[in-house]
Scaffold this active site. Structure first.
Site, PDB file in Angstrom:
ATOM      1  N   PHE A 182       0.825  -1.212   0.000  1.00 50.87           N
ATOM      2  CA  PHE A 182       0.000   0.000   0.000  1.00 50.87           C
ATOM      3  C   PHE A 182       0.857   1.259   0.000  1.00 50.87           C
ATOM      4  O   PHE A 182       0.430   2.306   0.475  1.00 50.87           O
ATOM      5  CB  PHE A 182      -0.928  -0.001   1.229  1.00 50.87           C
ATOM      6  CG  PHE A 182      -1.805  -1.217   1.306  1.00 50.87           C
ATOM      7  CD1 PHE A 182      -2.961  -1.293   0.533  1.00 50.87           C
ATOM      8  CD2 PHE A 182      -1.453  -2.299   2.094  1.00 50.87           C
ATOM      9  CE1 PHE A 182      -3.762  -2.427   0.570  1.00 50.87           C
ATOM     10  CE2 PHE A 182      -2.253  -3.444   2.137  1.00 50.87           C
ATOM     11  CZ  PHE A 182      -3.406  -3.510   1.378  1.00 50.87           C
ATOM     12  N   LEU A 183       2.088   1.145  -0.512  1.00 51.15           N
ATOM     13  CA  LEU A 183       2.979   2.304  -0.379  1.00 51.15           C
ATOM     14  C   LEU A 183       2.620   3.422  -1.353  1.00 51.15           C
ATOM     15  O   LEU A 183       2.135   3.192  -2.458  1.00 51.15           O
ATOM     16  CB  LEU A 183       4.441   1.891  -0.545  1.00 51.15           C
ATOM     17  CG  LEU A 183       4.905   1.212  -1.816  1.00 51.15           C
ATOM     18  CD1 LEU A 183       5.285   2.227  -2.868  1.00 51.15           C
ATOM     19  CD2 LEU A 183       6.098   0.334  -1.483  1.00 51.15           C
ATOM     20  N   LYS A 194      -6.622  -4.589  -1.948  1.00 57.24           N
ATOM     21  CA  LYS A 194      -5.783  -3.600  -2.621  1.00 57.24           C
ATOM     22  C   LYS A 194      -6.569  -2.775  -3.632  1.00 57.24           C
ATOM     23  O   LYS A 194      -6.548  -1.541  -3.597  1.00 57.24           O
ATOM     24  CB  LYS A 194      -4.598  -4.299  -3.297  1.00 57.24           C
ATOM     25  CG  LYS A 194      -3.738  -3.395  -4.152  1.00 57.24           C
ATOM     26  CD  LYS A 194      -3.158  -2.244  -3.328  1.00 57.24           C
ATOM     27  CE  LYS A 194      -2.571  -1.164  -4.185  1.00 57.24           C
ATOM     28  NZ  LYS A 194      -1.166  -1.263  -4.380  1.00 57.24           N
ATOM     29  N   ASN A 227      -7.568   1.377  -3.410  1.00 56.97           N
ATOM     30  CA  ASN A 227      -7.238   2.381  -4.421  1.00 56.97           C
ATOM     31  C   ASN A 227      -8.495   2.958  -5.071  1.00 56.97           C
ATOM     32  O   ASN A 227      -8.554   4.151  -5.379  1.00 56.97           O
ATOM     33  CB  ASN A 227      -6.293   1.789  -5.478  1.00 56.97           C
ATOM     34  CG  ASN A 227      -4.832   1.873  -5.023  1.00 56.97           C
ATOM     35  OD1 ASN A 227      -4.554   2.290  -3.899  1.00 56.97           O
ATOM     36  ND2 ASN A 227      -3.917   1.490  -5.884  1.00 56.97           N
ATOM     37  N   GLY A 281      -3.482  11.067 -10.857  1.00 56.59           N
ATOM     38  CA  GLY A 281      -2.725  10.428 -11.935  1.00 56.59           C
ATOM     39  C   GLY A 281      -1.846   9.366 -11.330  1.00 56.59           C
ATOM     40  O   GLY A 281      -2.136   8.859 -10.250  1.00 56.59           O
ATOM     41  N   CYS A 321      -0.881   4.035 -10.576  1.00 58.99           N
ATOM     42  CA  CYS A 321      -1.744   3.134  -9.792  1.00 58.99           C
ATOM     43  C   CYS A 321      -3.230   3.461  -9.914  1.00 58.99           C
ATOM     44  O   CYS A 321      -3.985   2.714 -10.520  1.00 58.99           O
ATOM     45  CB  CYS A 321      -1.309   3.151  -8.333  1.00 58.99           C
ATOM     46  SG  CYS A 321       0.420   2.702  -8.137  1.00 58.99           S
ATOM     47  N   LYS A 359       2.616  13.836  -8.845  1.00 62.56           N
ATOM     48  CA  LYS A 359       2.497  14.377  -7.490  1.00 62.56           C
ATOM     49  C   LYS A 359       3.869  14.847  -7.059  1.00 62.56           C
ATOM     50  O   LYS A 359       4.876  14.450  -7.659  1.00 62.56           O
ATOM     51  CB  LYS A 359       1.934  13.328  -6.523  1.00 62.56           C
ATOM     52  CG  LYS A 359       2.862  12.134  -6.278  1.00 62.56           C
ATOM     53  CD  LYS A 359       2.142  11.035  -5.556  1.00 62.56           C
ATOM     54  CE  LYS A 359       2.557  10.904  -4.121  1.00 62.56           C
ATOM     55  NZ  LYS A 359       2.009   9.728  -3.451  1.00 62.56           N
TER      56      LYS A 359
HETATM   57  C1  UGA Z   1      -1.584   5.157  -4.475  1.00 59.15           C
HETATM   58  C2  UGA Z   1      -2.188   4.824  -3.098  1.00 59.15           C
HETATM   59  O1  UGA Z   1      -2.374   6.020  -2.341  1.00 59.15           O
HETATM   60  C3  UGA Z   1      -1.272   3.885  -2.327  1.00 59.15           C
HETATM   61  O2  UGA Z   1      -1.859   3.503  -1.094  1.00 59.15           O
HETATM   62  C4  UGA Z   1      -1.044   2.622  -3.188  1.00 59.15           C
HETATM   63  O3  UGA Z   1      -0.189   1.682  -2.535  1.00 59.15           O
HETATM   64  C5  UGA Z   1      -0.406   3.047  -4.507  1.00 59.15           C
HETATM   65  O4  UGA Z   1      -1.284   3.944  -5.184  1.00 59.15           O
HETATM   66  C6  UGA Z   1      -0.192   1.791  -5.316  1.00 59.15           C
HETATM   67  O5  UGA Z   1      -1.180   1.169  -5.734  1.00 59.15           O
HETATM   68  O6  UGA Z   1       0.955   1.343  -5.452  1.00 59.15           O
HETATM   69  P1  UGA Z   1       0.311   6.874  -5.280  1.00 59.15           P
HETATM   70  O7  UGA Z   1      -0.025   6.447  -6.670  1.00 59.15           O
HETATM   71  O8  UGA Z   1       1.735   6.992  -4.863  1.00 59.15           O
HETATM   72  O9  UGA Z   1      -0.379   5.885  -4.218  1.00 59.15           O
HETATM   73  O10 UGA Z   1      -0.328   8.320  -5.107  1.00 59.15           O
HETATM   74  P2  UGA Z   1      -1.431   9.014  -4.185  1.00 59.15           P
HETATM   75  O11 UGA Z   1      -0.786   9.672  -3.040  1.00 59.15           O
HETATM   76  O12 UGA Z   1      -2.545   8.076  -3.914  1.00 59.15           O
HETATM   77  O13 UGA Z   1      -1.938  10.160  -5.165  1.00 59.15           O
HETATM   78  C7  UGA Z   1      -2.555   9.816  -6.400  1.00 59.15           C
HETATM   79  C8  UGA Z   1      -3.002  11.031  -7.151  1.00 59.15           C
HETATM   80  O14 UGA Z   1      -4.115  11.621  -6.500  1.00 59.15           O
HETATM   81  C9  UGA Z   1      -1.956  12.140  -7.311  1.00 59.15           C
HETATM   82  O15 UGA Z   1      -1.982  12.587  -8.650  1.00 59.15           O
HETATM   83  C10 UGA Z   1      -2.435  13.222  -6.353  1.00 59.15           C
HETATM   84  O16 UGA Z   1      -2.072  14.492  -6.774  1.00 59.15           O
HETATM   85  C11 UGA Z   1      -3.937  13.024  -6.408  1.00 59.15           C
HETATM   86  N1  UGA Z   1      -4.664  13.506  -5.220  1.00 59.15           N
HETATM   87  C12 UGA Z   1      -4.444  12.941  -4.006  1.00 59.15           C
HETATM   88  C13 UGA Z   1      -5.602  14.517  -5.350  1.00 59.15           C
HETATM   89  O17 UGA Z   1      -5.836  15.034  -6.457  1.00 59.15           O
HETATM   90  N2  UGA Z   1      -6.288  14.926  -4.242  1.00 59.15           N
HETATM   91  C14 UGA Z   1      -6.092  14.385  -3.018  1.00 59.15           C
HETATM   92  O18 UGA Z   1      -6.754  14.800  -2.050  1.00 59.15           O
HETATM   93  C15 UGA Z   1      -5.138  13.365  -2.894  1.00 59.15           C
END
Ligand code: UGA
Length: 438
Positions: free
Chosen positions: A149-150, A209, A213, A262, A265, A328
């Site tokens: 879940f990282l 999982k 997501n 984006g 994942c 991000k």
């Molecule tokens: C995501 C999940 O959060 C992890 O728990 C999971 O393990 C991972 O996918 C995976 O499947 O490996 P990640 O892709 O690193 O992690 O990114 P997030 O922090 O989830 O952010 C995803 C997108 O959502 C980014 O583009 C971010 O800018 C956007 N976001 C996030 C928003 O637009 N608003 C928010 O409030 C939060």
């Protein structure tokens, strides 16, 4: 425990180094010689805060090595599949080519008591089919699913201090006991520290999982849909988010409205989940995820339209500064990046687009040669007719509106992540626009 990780991309490399850092003997296997060589030299092939230090310390301690020689796996007990499961090129489902290749590459070298574990994000039913694959090749090894879940940007921390550990165990009691014993030893430190452990069957672990997501994606699209209503009514989405987030049944996280999600994942996981539901004959169960995807895509196009309107209806001959390219902050990952989508679309419509990103500039240069690259925000904004803030890096959040105003041709800022202080920017003479805020 002697652990081998199959696949040394983002997930595998971080996992290998993190597990070595808590005392395990780890072998990272990958088919890519350059990646293996870099990792053996302590060089991170991607931007991830804290990773290089953990990698170098583990290499120095002699508990970690990387190789392309899969026969070395014969001396290891736990084999962890960490390969990617990207979206298929011509369909919404997940491409399992790398997962199958990982298992096939391991099969000749599996010791009798070795256990195969999966961490990749896979469609429900994959673990059962991989177990069959092992049996068909005459291997009786235990197989379990152990999703990760990282989050990028916090990957080491999330691996070493996870919110929960999930085991997807086989039905056969003896096989389940063997897998569990290996998993318990691997995660001994974390379990002793009180990390919650949730165990179920294969399908349950796989679903944990993709459900997690999908829920996160839904939360983001929900608040972005509310942002659309705010834009039509003059309400402020950040205040709405703050107020609903104070209800602890809802919570404040993942309610930041902006240009949407984006990365490698969330976008592909919701699509693969829908595709799998279709295969299982329950398409309607996940129909709402289609809407989640639509809302998300609409936000990107909304920014393009906002920018065009501010530029008087056309991009031709205009100079556009784009702050941010990674999906991000604290990452150089541009997969499915809303920022890069917007930059490319505007460039395709005739603008002169200059992008800057603290970590992803080299990647953008290699992948999108039509986009100009600048070293920092001030260089990108020089002579710009409009500035778009699309990835919320700290460097951009702390920009000085007075200093930036001196370099632009026209002081127009679209804050796609709602991170700047509207009053300060307006006071400095900017036309300041954001997402779902008046
Ligand atoms: C995501 C999940 O959060 C992890 O728990 C999971 O393990 C991972 O996918 C995976 O499947 O490996 P990640 O892709 O690193 O992690 O990114 P997030 O922090 O989830 O952010 C995803 C997108 O959502 C980014 O583009 C971010 O800018 C956007 N976001 C996030 C928003 O637009 N608003 C928010 O409030 C939060």
């Amino acid at each position: 425990m002697r652990i081998s990780t199959i696949g040394c991309g983002y997930l595998g490399a971080v996992y290998a180094a993190s597990m070595a850092s808590i005392g395990h003997e780890v072998l990272g296997l990958d088919v890519d010689q350059k990646k293996v060589d870099d990792l053996n030299r302590g060089i991170a092939p991607f931007h991830e805060p804290g990773f290089e230090k953990v990698l170098q310390d583990a290499l120095e301690a002699g508990r970690l090595r990387f190789s392309t020689d899969y026969s070395l796996a014969a001396d290891y007990t736990a084999h962890v599949i960490c390969v990617g499961t990207p979206q298929l090129i011509d369909a919404a489902g997940a491409d399992l080519t790398y997962v199958h290749a990982a298992v096939d590459a391991l099969i000749p070298y599996l010791a009798e008591d070795a256990v195969v574990l999966g961490r990749s994000t896979v469609p429900v039913g994959t673990a059962a089919s991989l177990r069959e694959r092992l049996r068909a090749a005459g291997r009786e090894n235990a197989l379990a699913w152990n999703p990760e879940f990282l989050r990028e940007g916090f990957a080491v921390e999330d691996t070493l201090r996870p919110d929960r550990i999930v085991y997807g165990l086989p039905e056969d009691p003896a096989e389940s006991a063997r897998a569990r014993a290996v998993l318990d030893e691997m995660y001994g430190t974390m379990l002793e520290n009180g990390t919650p452990l949730v165990a179920g069957n294969y399908a349950t672990a796989e679903l944990v999982k993709v459900s997690a997501n999908s829920f996160l994606a839904t939360k983001i699209s929900f608040i972005n849909a509310v942002a659309e209503i705010c834009e039509a009514t003059g309400a402020d989405v950040s205040v709405v988010a703050e107020a609903i987030g104070l209800d602890d049944r809802i919570g404040p996280k993942f309610l930041r409205a902006g240009i949407g999600f984006g990365g490698g994942c969330l976008p592909k996981d919701i699509r693969a989940f829908m595709a799998r539901a279709g295969e299982l004959g329950v398409t309607e169960a996940l129909g709402f995820l289609r809407e989640v995807d639509h809302v998300n895509n609409r936000r990107r196009d909304h920014v393009v339209n906002m920018a065009r309107k501010e530029l008087g209806g056309s991009f031709t001959g205009k100079r556009v500064a784009v702050l941010g390219a990674a999906f991000k902050p604290d990452s150089d990952d541009t997969r499915q990046s809303p920022a890069l989508y917007i930059a490319s679309k505007i460039s395709g419509r005739g603008a002169d687009v200059v992008v800057t990103d603290p970590a992803a500039n080299a990647r953008v240069h290699a992948e999108r040669p039509n986009l100009a690259i600048a070293a920092d925000a001030y260089e990108a904004a020089a002579g710009a007719d409009i500035v778009l803030l699309l990835t919320e890096w700290t460097q951009f959040k702390e920009l000085d509106p007075v200093r930036l105003r001196e370099v632009v041709a026209a002081p127009v800022m679209i804050d796609g992540r709602n991170v700047l202080d509207p009053a300060a920017w307006r006071e400095a003479g900017w036309t300041y626009l954001s997402m779902g805020r008046p």
